[in-house]
Write an enzyme that holds these catalytic residues in place. Sequence first.
Site, short mmCIF file in Angstrom:
data_model
loop_
_atom_site.label_atom_id
_atom_site.label_comp_id
_atom_site.label_asym_id
_atom_site.label_seq_id
_atom_site.Cartn_x
_atom_site.Cartn_y
_atom_site.Cartn_z
N ARG A 82 -10.63 34.28 81.37
CA ARG A 82 -9.96 33.78 80.42
C ARG A 82 -8.48 33.10 80.98
O ARG A 82 -7.62 33.96 81.57
CB ARG A 82 -9.47 34.64 79.26
N ASP A 136 -19.91 37.49 69.80
CA ASP A 136 -19.38 37.27 68.40
C ASP A 136 -20.03 36.22 67.66
O ASP A 136 -20.11 36.36 66.07
CB ASP A 136 -17.76 37.00 68.57
N LYS A 228 -28.79 62.78 50.62
CA LYS A 228 -28.72 61.90 51.76
C LYS A 228 -28.22 62.99 53.00
O LYS A 228 -27.58 63.79 52.83
CB LYS A 228 -27.42 60.89 51.42
O1 F6P Z 1 -15.63 37.48 73.36
C1 F6P Z 1 -16.18 38.39 72.92
C2 F6P Z 1 -15.51 39.77 72.66
O2 F6P Z 1 -16.44 40.78 73.15
C3 F6P Z 1 -14.81 40.21 71.37
O3 F6P Z 1 -15.60 40.76 70.62
C4 F6P Z 1 -13.82 41.16 71.88
O4 F6P Z 1 -12.68 41.33 71.09
C5 F6P Z 1 -13.42 40.57 73.16
O5 F6P Z 1 -14.25 39.78 73.59
C6 F6P Z 1 -13.05 41.64 74.07
O6 F6P Z 1 -12.56 40.89 75.39
P1 F6P Z 1 -11.92 41.77 76.62
O7 F6P Z 1 -13.20 42.06 77.32
O8 F6P Z 1 -11.40 40.50 77.26
O9 F6P Z 1 -11.23 42.76 76.21
#
Ligand code: F6P
Length: 361
Positions: A82, A136, A228
């Site tokens: 990122r 997601d 349950k």
């Molecule tokens: O991009 C998807 C995701 O897996 C999200 O669901 C999660 O919050 C995030 O990435 C986690 O990112 P990282 O691996 O950078 O902590």
Amino acid sequence: MRRIAALTSGGDAPGMNAALRAVAKVAAANNVEAVGIEQGYEGLIDGRFVDLTVRLGPERVRSQREVDAAGGLGGTILGSSRSERFLDSKHREQAAMGLRDAWIDGLVVIGGNGSAAGAHAFAPLFPVVVVPASIDNDIGCTRYALGVDTALNTIVEACDRISDTARAHKRVFIVEVMGRQSGYLAMSSAVAAAADAMLIPERHRTEEELLDSVEQVIRTSFERDRAKKRVLIIKAEGVPYPTTRLTRDVAERVAGDLPDVEVRATVLGHLVRGGSPTFRDRMIAGRLGLSAVAALAEGASDEMVAWEPAVEGGTATRDPSVHRFALDHVLADTEALLDGSSPVTQRRVKMTEAIEGVLAL
Ligand code: F6P
């Protein structure tokens, strides 16, 4: 078009390697070389290129055998990031220069909504097409992003396993699944795993409301005549009530009159992001990869290839399941999906409310 590049960006997703394989093979079939870029936009800025294809002659290109074999692997063989630096135009210009210096004519970005925003910012400098990939499933215009199917299968399997042990002890389990802003994984898996409830951020419930509803589900489930054996509640990561605290608070509420009931928490976390992609993820990766290369060859840029469009519009492709959308449209639709103004989100919320009673049966 003589050479194209591909990178994977943001959170990795099963199916990314299958998309890279498709890009390499389709490029090779068209006598185009394909280059991979390591670590997403970070590697793009620094010019970290690796060959995805081999040129055998003036009219002959083949994909690298390692790339062919990687199609069945989870994660991404190129690595991902990122990138903060890519937000800066100075670094985007450096990246575009690096691509031009390497005689590259187009770029395929495989990633989620942050990556699509990066590609949109890059498009004025260089031709770029996005393949949606994010477990997601929170990307606009497309019904489906790479990795979602594999992640859902993993969650359902994990819930089945947790249910085995939960039934043995008549326990309540609150299982947290990924989804930073989107409850898609939680709501879809809840139906498939026959959970008793789902907690998703799209419903914007307060802590008190969440606590009341979980307590209610537990009480109803363990009424004497219902027999349950377990209660399974699937909670999305994006619900702003930490799972461990919710679990403790619920346990305290029921401790007095249900002393035998234990409430436990399991956070599946990154477990859900790994693993070999399912048939569906590989198949869609192949078709989106093909459409992305075709789009670049036709001179398209600043677009995303979408699987079964979730909105009107877009450009039809030779694949009836794939449409192309301008990235500004994708980004606006993504925002609406996440802030709840999209009809898709509203429909999902209505559906979850409607099935709440059925789940708790
Ligand atoms: O991009 C998807 C995701 O897996 C999200 O669901 C999660 O919050 C995030 O990435 C986690 O990112 P990282 O691996 O950078 O902590």
